[in-house]
Design an enzyme around this catalytic site. Structure first.
Site, short mmCIF file in Angstrom:
data_model
loop_
_atom_site.label_atom_id
_atom_site.label_comp_id
_atom_site.label_asym_id
_atom_site.label_seq_id
_atom_site.Cartn_x
_atom_site.Cartn_y
_atom_site.Cartn_z
N GLY A 222 104.33 50.98 84.32
CA GLY A 222 105.55 51.46 85.29
C GLY A 222 107.27 50.53 86.04
O GLY A 222 106.78 49.30 84.90
N GLU A 223 106.91 51.30 86.57
CA GLU A 223 108.69 50.20 87.26
C GLU A 223 108.46 49.37 88.34
O GLU A 223 108.67 50.68 89.15
CB GLU A 223 109.55 51.15 86.94
CG GLU A 223 111.48 51.09 87.76
CD GLU A 223 111.87 49.41 86.34
OE1 GLU A 223 112.05 49.49 85.24
OE2 GLU A 223 111.86 48.27 87.00
N CYS B 224 104.67 56.55 84.67
CA CYS B 224 106.02 55.23 85.59
C CYS B 224 107.53 56.96 85.11
O CYS B 224 106.71 58.18 84.40
CB CYS B 224 106.37 55.06 83.68
SG CYS B 224 108.10 54.10 84.19
N SER C 15 110.04 43.02 85.45
CA SER C 15 111.00 42.80 83.95
C SER C 15 110.90 44.67 84.84
O SER C 15 110.45 45.24 85.03
CB SER C 15 109.63 43.41 82.82
OG SER C 15 110.33 44.22 81.68
N CYS D 116 111.36 56.58 79.21
CA CYS D 116 111.63 55.24 77.29
C CYS D 116 111.60 56.02 76.42
O CYS D 116 110.22 56.24 76.43
CB CYS D 116 111.88 54.45 77.41
SG CYS D 116 112.31 52.75 79.25
N SER E 156 115.32 44.93 80.42
CA SER E 156 114.39 45.57 79.00
C SER E 156 116.48 46.42 78.78
O SER E 156 116.54 47.45 79.55
CB SER E 156 113.76 47.06 79.40
OG SER E 156 112.91 46.42 79.77
N LEU E 157 116.17 45.78 77.83
CA LEU E 157 117.78 46.28 77.31
C LEU E 157 118.07 47.43 76.24
O LEU E 157 118.48 48.04 76.71
CB LEU E 157 119.08 44.47 76.51
CG LEU E 157 120.43 44.35 77.48
CD1 LEU E 157 121.40 45.55 78.39
CD2 LEU E 157 120.92 43.64 76.41
N GLU F 110 96.12 49.88 83.95
CA GLU F 110 95.82 48.55 82.68
C GLU F 110 96.70 47.10 83.18
O GLU F 110 98.00 47.55 83.13
CB GLU F 110 96.55 48.44 80.94
CG GLU F 110 95.96 49.21 80.75
CD GLU F 110 96.45 50.50 79.71
OE1 GLU F 110 97.22 51.38 78.96
OE2 GLU F 110 97.16 49.79 78.50
N CYS G 46 99.59 40.01 82.32
CA CYS G 46 100.63 41.41 82.57
C CYS G 46 99.84 42.32 83.39
O CYS G 46 98.59 43.03 83.11
CB CYS G 46 100.77 41.56 81.04
SG CYS G 46 102.29 42.86 81.35
N CYS H 72 108.07 54.43 75.02
CA CYS H 72 106.71 54.73 75.63
C CYS H 72 105.98 55.06 75.73
O CYS H 72 105.92 55.87 76.17
CB CYS H 72 107.71 53.78 76.87
SG CYS H 72 106.81 53.06 78.17
N CYS I 216 101.50 49.53 75.14
CA CYS I 216 101.40 49.49 76.96
C CYS I 216 101.01 50.69 77.31
O CYS I 216 101.95 52.06 76.72
CB CYS I 216 102.85 48.99 77.57
SG CYS I 216 102.70 47.59 76.95
N ASN J 115 106.51 48.56 69.28
CA ASN J 115 104.98 49.09 69.17
C ASN J 115 104.29 50.12 69.20
O ASN J 115 105.04 51.41 69.74
CB ASN J 115 104.56 48.56 69.83
CG ASN J 115 102.68 48.45 70.31
OD1 ASN J 115 102.49 49.13 68.63
ND2 ASN J 115 101.80 47.40 69.96
N1 SAH Z 1 109.79 49.46 83.19
C1 SAH Z 1 109.67 48.22 83.12
C2 SAH Z 1 108.73 47.11 82.83
C3 SAH Z 1 107.71 47.55 81.79
S1 SAH Z 1 107.71 48.04 80.18
C4 SAH Z 1 110.29 47.81 82.20
O1 SAH Z 1 111.10 48.68 81.76
O2 SAH Z 1 111.17 46.36 82.40
C5 SAH Z 1 107.88 46.07 79.65
C6 SAH Z 1 108.72 46.19 78.58
O3 SAH Z 1 107.89 46.96 76.92
C7 SAH Z 1 109.38 46.74 78.25
O4 SAH Z 1 111.33 45.83 77.77
C8 SAH Z 1 109.78 48.09 77.99
O5 SAH Z 1 111.12 48.78 77.28
C9 SAH Z 1 109.14 48.06 76.87
N2 SAH Z 1 108.52 48.33 75.63
C10 SAH Z 1 107.56 49.17 76.25
N3 SAH Z 1 107.29 50.09 74.93
C11 SAH Z 1 107.09 49.70 74.15
C12 SAH Z 1 106.73 49.90 72.71
N4 SAH Z 1 106.00 51.17 72.47
N5 SAH Z 1 107.27 48.65 72.00
C13 SAH Z 1 107.72 47.45 72.35
N6 SAH Z 1 108.50 47.75 73.38
C14 SAH Z 1 108.18 48.60 74.72
#
Ligand code: SAH
Length: 356
Positions: free
Chosen positions: A164-165, A117, A196, A121, A219-220, A97, A110, A124, A338, A295
């Site tokens: 993806g990371e 991935c 990111s 997390c 992504s903290l 996507e 984006c 996600c 996402c 989300n």
């Molecule tokens: N793997 C990378 C980049 C992809 S995700 C990373 O972890 O940063 C891009 C951002 O969206 C990250 O901050 C991730 O934690 C966040 N994210 C993923 N799923 C989400 C969701 N359902 N709601 C809000 N943020 C989300």
């Protein structure tokens, strides 16, 4: 098509790699520049469209190389703000996507960096089925190229924040950034590229040493190790202390202000206590906090923070002189989280038994 696997992908070669290839074929050096421009500036997908090459050389290219070309499988367009969400089909039948967002300052895309991935997390959707494979640099570039061609509009900003990371696909990411920002290609400014990461510390340090002018977004999502571990498995590998050190190192090496992404999850990381902990953690750093109301993804069971609490959280940070914005929710009417479009698509295909 086994033959194809041994053929190099023209779109995946840098100008110097292409030059080397063509010299080996007995061609003049300037041919490489011509082909590179056709692919990375004029965005053609077809060798036969490269009209300043001889017919014989075009045949040679077609016989000796492949050329990545992502197909638009599905496109959703927001009626609210024109955000366009693309589902692309890759040559091997996988899907990724990408999202085009229209801002006042320009068009931002984006992109995804992997198919799936493996970071796990907890909120996600992209990680639910694990990692299928890395994307090649050409497959990252082509998300931008196909969107440019589809809209006829220039893409001015790129964020690597899709599925993806990126630090788990480091070499391809780096080559992608170079090809995207090189003057022989689309020539985006490095400052208009954001990567990111969930926080793979050794790669963040390696990236810092590249001394690029891109923005690094971390992504903290939580202010203590314990709370972060509950949301992000990567927190078991690297402590917040190591992570913050890596962020300071990134700033030291590049002079670029960091972005901290903080997805607010009801009852997990969104209270007054967490705001205070976050302030303690990042105070004095040259940074900006991007608050993202989570989300909700059905399978993850995480709830979105109430609007009032999002604003309170932002105010706490601002009181401590930490710049914090609430991410504008683009394309809310089409916006599954996402990775959801891809998941929905592969699940539908499974039940129909036609694809995959
Ligand atoms: N793997 C990378 C980049 C992809 S995700 C990373 O972890 O940063 C891009 C951002 O969206 C990250 O901050 C991730 O934690 C966040 N994210 C993923 N799923 C989400 C969701 N359902 N709601 C809000 N943020 C989300």
């Amino acid at each position: 098509m086994i033959e194809n696997e041994t053929k190099k992908d023209l779109k995946n070669l840098t100008l110097s790699e292409l030059t080397e290839e063509f010299l080996a074929l007995g061609e003049k050096k300037f041919r490489a520049k011509q082909v590179y421009e056709w692919i990375h500036q004029k965005l053609v997908d077809d060798v036969d469209a490269m009209t300043n090459l001889s017919g014989a050389f075009r045949e040679q290219l077609k016989n000796n190389y492949t050329m990545t070309h992502l197909e638009i499988e599905d496109l959703q367009i927001s009626k609210e703000d024109g955000t366009r969400k693309y589902l692309f089909r890759l040559a091997d039948g996988n899907y990724v996507e990408s999202v085009l967002m229209r801002y006042k300052y320009g068009n931002s895309v984006c992109i995804s960096s992997q198919v799936g991935c493996r970071m796990g997390c907890k909120f996600c959707a992209s990680t639910l089925d694990g990692l299928a494979r890395n994307l090649a640099s050409a497959e990252m570039l082509d998300q931008i190229y196909q969107i440019t061609k589809d809209t006829g509009e220039r893409v001015s900003h790129v964020v690597v924040m899709g599925t993806g990371e990126p630090m788990d696909n480091y070499d391809n990411l780096l080559k992608f950034i170079h090809m995207l920002t090189n003057e022989d290609g689309l020539h985006l400014s490095q400052r208009d590229v954001t990567v990111s990461t969930c926080g793979i510390v050794p790669r963040m340090r390696q990236l810092a040493d590249e001394k690029l002018q891109i923005t690094l977004a971390l992504s903290l999502h939580a202010p203590t190790d314990e709370k972060r571990k509950a949301l992000m498995p990567i927190a078991n590998s690297y402590s917040l202390e190591e992570l913050m050190d890596a962020c300071r190192y990134y700033f030291k090496q590049t002079g670029r202000r960091l972005t901290f992404e903080y997805s607010l999850v009801k009852g997990k990381n969104d209270g007054k206590e967490e705001a205070a902990e976050l302030i303690r953690l990042i105070k004095g750093m040259n940074c900006h906090v991007n608050l993202i109301p989570v989300n909700p993804v059905k399978e993850c069971g995480m709830e979105e923070t109430d609007r009032g609490d999002v604003i309170s959280f932002q105010k706490e940070l601002e009181k401590a002189h930490i710049q914090a914005t609430i991410r504008r929710e683009m394309g809310r009417d089409i916006d599954g989280a996402c990775g959801q479009l891809r998941r929905r698509h592969s699940q539908n295909s499974d039940s129909r038994g036609t694809l995959k």
